[in-house]
Design a protein around this motif. Structure first.
Motif, PDB file in Angstrom:
ATOM      1  N   LEU A 101       1.161  25.764 -17.082  1.00 39.53           N
ATOM      2  CA  LEU A 101       0.550  26.417 -15.927  1.00 39.53           C
ATOM      3  C   LEU A 101      -0.900  25.961 -15.745  1.00 39.53           C
ATOM      4  O   LEU A 101      -1.340  25.720 -14.621  1.00 39.53           O
ATOM      5  CB  LEU A 101       0.628  27.932 -16.090  1.00 39.53           C
ATOM      6  CG  LEU A 101       0.270  28.767 -14.875  1.00 39.53           C
ATOM      7  CD1 LEU A 101       1.154  28.407 -13.702  1.00 39.53           C
ATOM      8  CD2 LEU A 101       0.395  30.244 -15.198  1.00 39.53           C
ATOM      9  N   ALA A 102      -1.627  25.821 -16.837  1.00 40.19           N
ATOM     10  CA  ALA A 102      -3.006  25.318 -16.752  1.00 40.19           C
ATOM     11  C   ALA A 102      -3.028  23.877 -16.267  1.00 40.19           C
ATOM     12  O   ALA A 102      -3.938  23.464 -15.545  1.00 40.19           O
ATOM     13  CB  ALA A 102      -3.695  25.439 -18.110  1.00 40.19           C
ATOM     14  N   ALA A 103      -2.026  23.102 -16.639  1.00 38.24           N
ATOM     15  CA  ALA A 103      -1.958  21.704 -16.207  1.00 38.24           C
ATOM     16  C   ALA A 103      -1.746  21.593 -14.700  1.00 38.24           C
ATOM     17  O   ALA A 103      -2.237  20.659 -14.062  1.00 38.24           O
ATOM     18  CB  ALA A 103      -0.840  20.980 -16.944  1.00 38.24           C
ATOM     19  N   LEU A 104      -1.029  22.556 -14.119  1.00 43.57           N
ATOM     20  CA  LEU A 104      -0.801  22.525 -12.673  1.00 43.57           C
ATOM     21  C   LEU A 104      -2.058  22.849 -11.872  1.00 43.57           C
ATOM     22  O   LEU A 104      -2.112  22.588 -10.682  1.00 43.57           O
ATOM     23  CB  LEU A 104       0.298  23.514 -12.294  1.00 43.57           C
ATOM     24  CG  LEU A 104       1.718  23.132 -12.661  1.00 43.57           C
ATOM     25  CD1 LEU A 104       2.675  24.248 -12.300  1.00 43.57           C
ATOM     26  CD2 LEU A 104       2.126  21.841 -11.991  1.00 43.57           C
ATOM     27  N   ARG A 105      -3.040  23.437 -12.512  1.00 40.65           N
ATOM     28  CA  ARG A 105      -4.257  23.834 -11.809  1.00 40.65           C
ATOM     29  C   ARG A 105      -5.366  22.787 -11.877  1.00 40.65           C
ATOM     30  O   ARG A 105      -6.441  23.013 -11.337  1.00 40.65           O
ATOM     31  CB  ARG A 105      -4.766  25.151 -12.391  1.00 40.65           C
ATOM     32  CG  ARG A 105      -3.865  26.307 -12.097  1.00 40.65           C
ATOM     33  CD  ARG A 105      -4.501  27.614 -12.499  1.00 40.65           C
ATOM     34  NE  ARG A 105      -3.695  28.722 -12.054  1.00 40.65           N
ATOM     35  CZ  ARG A 105      -3.176  29.630 -12.871  1.00 40.65           C
ATOM     36  NH1 ARG A 105      -3.409  29.563 -14.158  1.00 40.65           N
ATOM     37  NH2 ARG A 105      -2.442  30.602 -12.392  1.00 40.65           N
ATOM     38  N   LEU A 106      -5.130  21.656 -12.499  1.00 36.30           N
ATOM     39  CA  LEU A 106      -6.166  20.632 -12.621  1.00 36.30           C
ATOM     40  C   LEU A 106      -6.434  19.979 -11.258  1.00 36.30           C
ATOM     41  O   LEU A 106      -5.515  19.723 -10.486  1.00 36.30           O
ATOM     42  CB  LEU A 106      -5.747  19.574 -13.639  1.00 36.30           C
ATOM     43  CG  LEU A 106      -5.701  20.066 -15.091  1.00 36.30           C
ATOM     44  CD1 LEU A 106      -5.124  18.996 -15.991  1.00 36.30           C
ATOM     45  CD2 LEU A 106      -7.092  20.463 -15.562  1.00 36.30           C
ATOM     46  N   PRO A 107      -7.714  19.714 -10.964  1.00 40.54           N
ATOM     47  CA  PRO A 107      -8.053  19.164  -9.641  1.00 40.54           C
ATOM     48  C   PRO A 107      -7.462  17.785  -9.366  1.00 40.54           C
ATOM     49  O   PRO A 107      -7.171  17.460  -8.212  1.00 40.54           O
ATOM     50  CB  PRO A 107      -9.585  19.097  -9.648  1.00 40.54           C
ATOM     51  CG  PRO A 107     -10.041  19.702 -10.903  1.00 40.54           C
ATOM     52  CD  PRO A 107      -8.882  20.004 -11.760  1.00 40.54           C
ATOM     53  N   SER A 108      -7.276  16.964 -10.395  1.00 37.12           N
ATOM     54  CA  SER A 108      -6.729  15.634 -10.140  1.00 37.12           C
ATOM     55  C   SER A 108      -5.291  15.712  -9.629  1.00 37.12           C
ATOM     56  O   SER A 108      -4.884  14.897  -8.793  1.00 37.12           O
ATOM     57  CB  SER A 108      -6.809  14.773 -11.406  1.00 37.12           C
ATOM     58  OG  SER A 108      -6.226  15.436 -12.498  1.00 37.12           O
ATOM     59  N   LEU A 109      -4.533  16.695 -10.068  1.00 41.82           N
ATOM     60  CA  LEU A 109      -3.170  16.862  -9.566  1.00 41.82           C
ATOM     61  C   LEU A 109      -3.193  17.337  -8.114  1.00 41.82           C
ATOM     62  O   LEU A 109      -2.382  16.894  -7.297  1.00 41.82           O
ATOM     63  CB  LEU A 109      -2.390  17.851 -10.434  1.00 41.82           C
ATOM     64  CG  LEU A 109      -0.934  18.083 -10.036  1.00 41.82           C
ATOM     65  CD1 LEU A 109      -0.149  16.784 -10.116  1.00 41.82           C
ATOM     66  CD2 LEU A 109      -0.304  19.144 -10.909  1.00 41.82           C
ATOM     67  N   ARG A 110      -4.118  18.200  -7.793  1.00 43.49           N
ATOM     68  CA  ARG A 110      -4.227  18.660  -6.406  1.00 43.49           C
ATOM     69  C   ARG A 110      -4.645  17.518  -5.472  1.00 43.49           C
ATOM     70  O   ARG A 110      -4.152  17.402  -4.353  1.00 43.49           O
ATOM     71  CB  ARG A 110      -5.192  19.826  -6.321  1.00 43.49           C
ATOM     72  CG  ARG A 110      -4.618  21.041  -7.019  1.00 43.49           C
ATOM     73  CD  ARG A 110      -5.515  22.212  -6.975  1.00 43.49           C
ATOM     74  NE  ARG A 110      -4.862  23.319  -7.662  1.00 43.49           N
ATOM     75  CZ  ARG A 110      -5.083  24.573  -7.401  1.00 43.49           C
ATOM     76  NH1 ARG A 110      -5.945  24.906  -6.470  1.00 43.49           N
ATOM     77  NH2 ARG A 110      -4.460  25.513  -8.071  1.00 43.49           N
ATOM     78  N   GLY A 111      -5.548  16.669  -5.935  1.00 44.10           N
ATOM     79  CA  GLY A 111      -5.931  15.502  -5.141  1.00 44.10           C
ATOM     80  C   GLY A 111      -4.762  14.554  -4.938  1.00 44.10           C
ATOM     81  O   GLY A 111      -4.578  14.006  -3.847  1.00 44.10           O
ATOM     82  N   ALA A 112      -3.951  14.378  -5.983  1.00 43.98           N
ATOM     83  CA  ALA A 112      -2.774  13.517  -5.861  1.00 43.98           C
ATOM     84  C   ALA A 112      -1.781  14.106  -4.860  1.00 43.98           C
ATOM     85  O   ALA A 112      -1.176  13.368  -4.075  1.00 43.98           O
ATOM     86  CB  ALA A 112      -2.117  13.333  -7.224  1.00 43.98           C
ATOM     87  N   ALA A 113      -1.623  15.433  -4.853  1.00 40.36           N
ATOM     88  CA  ALA A 113      -0.722  16.068  -3.892  1.00 40.36           C
ATOM     89  C   ALA A 113      -1.202  15.848  -2.461  1.00 40.36           C
ATOM     90  O   ALA A 113      -0.404  15.572  -1.558  1.00 40.36           O
ATOM     91  CB  ALA A 113      -0.600  17.560  -4.189  1.00 40.36           C
ATOM     92  N   LEU A 114      -2.508  15.948  -2.249  1.00 41.47           N
ATOM     93  CA  LEU A 114      -3.063  15.708  -0.912  1.00 41.47           C
ATOM     94  C   LEU A 114      -2.834  14.263  -0.475  1.00 41.47           C
ATOM     95  O   LEU A 114      -2.425  14.000   0.665  1.00 41.47           O
ATOM     96  CB  LEU A 114      -4.555  16.044  -0.889  1.00 41.47           C
ATOM     97  CG  LEU A 114      -5.274  15.823   0.427  1.00 41.47           C
ATOM     98  CD1 LEU A 114      -4.722  16.749   1.508  1.00 41.47           C
ATOM     99  CD2 LEU A 114      -6.759  16.037   0.268  1.00 41.47           C
ATOM    100  N   LEU A 115      -3.064  13.313  -1.372  1.00 42.16           N
ATOM    101  CA  LEU A 115      -2.854  11.907  -1.029  1.00 42.16           C
ATOM    102  C   LEU A 115      -1.379  11.591  -0.795  1.00 42.16           C
ATOM    103  O   LEU A 115      -1.052  10.765   0.066  1.00 42.16           O
ATOM    104  CB  LEU A 115      -3.427  11.004  -2.127  1.00 42.16           C
ATOM    105  CG  LEU A 115      -4.951  11.000  -2.236  1.00 42.16           C
ATOM    106  CD1 LEU A 115      -5.395  10.132  -3.399  1.00 42.16           C
ATOM    107  CD2 LEU A 115      -5.592  10.540  -0.946  1.00 42.16           C
ATOM    108  N   LEU A 116      -0.496  12.241  -1.551  1.00 42.12           N
ATOM    109  CA  LEU A 116       0.937  12.055  -1.290  1.00 42.12           C
ATOM    110  C   LEU A 116       1.299  12.523   0.115  1.00 42.12           C
ATOM    111  O   LEU A 116       2.068  11.868   0.819  1.00 42.12           O
ATOM    112  CB  LEU A 116       1.763  12.812  -2.328  1.00 42.12           C
ATOM    113  CG  LEU A 116       1.935  12.145  -3.681  1.00 42.12           C
ATOM    114  CD1 LEU A 116       2.526  13.123  -4.684  1.00 42.12           C
ATOM    115  CD2 LEU A 116       2.794  10.915  -3.568  1.00 42.12           C
TER     116      LEU A 116
END
Length: 174
Positions: A101-116
């Motif tokens: 759950l903590a891994a899902l909250r990392l900003p780099s994953l959110r940035g990757a989701a936006l770029l996808l």
């Protein structure tokens, strides 16, 4: 538009070089090489990747045409997405006590989701394949993490990732 396509092509080469640099250096450190050897290996990997992409005849010709801006933008978005996902995976791996759950909250994953999502708005045919590969990569990274939270706690971070991913295709609403 031709200049924009060339700039996006150069950006894609630079991002791919940075991705190869980080992956090459990380792989060599895992093999037990020192920091100096891993830095040189990363530099070599980055140089080969960037020059290989930039020197490819198809990519070169697309970087010189206005229509090619679609493909060079897609390549830049792909390289940036993979770079962010690699940094996310490295951050998850470097924090052995962190749960999924903590891994899902990392900003780099959110940035990757936006770029996808932005890639879906640019060239959805290619990005649909990339989305499947990135989703599989995320599952592999999260598979070894402990899951301490209840299922309801996963709703907010997953909704944030989906919302960021839908921001790109929402450009079509405009």
């Amino acid at each position: 538009l031709n200049l924009l396509a060339a700039g996006l092509g150069a950006l894609a080469c630079a991002l791919l070089s940075l991705l190869a640099f980080e992956l090459g250096g990380r792989w060599l450190r895992r093999q037990g090489e020192g920091d100096r050897a891993s830095a040189w290996g990363g530099c070599l990997a980055g140089l080969v990747a960037g020059l290989g992409l930039g020197g490819a005849s198809t990519f070169w010709s697309q970087s010189l045409a206005a229509k090619g801006g679609i493909y060079t933008l897609q390549m830049a978005l792909l390289a940036a997405t993979l770079l962010l996902l690699q940094r996310w995976a490295a951050a998850v791996e470097d924090a052995p006590g962190a749960d999924a759950l903590a891994a899902l909250r990392l900003p780099s994953l959110r940035g990757a989701a936006l770029l996808l999502g932005l890639g879906l708005a640019n060239h959805w045919e290619t990005q649909a394949l990339v989305l499947m590969v990135c989703s599989f990569w995320m599952v592999l990274v999260l598979a070894g993490r402990p899951r301490r939270a209840r299922l309801a706690a996963w709703a907010a971070p997953l909704a944030a990732l989906v919302g960021l991913g839908l921001a790109g295709p929402a450009l079509y609403l405009y």
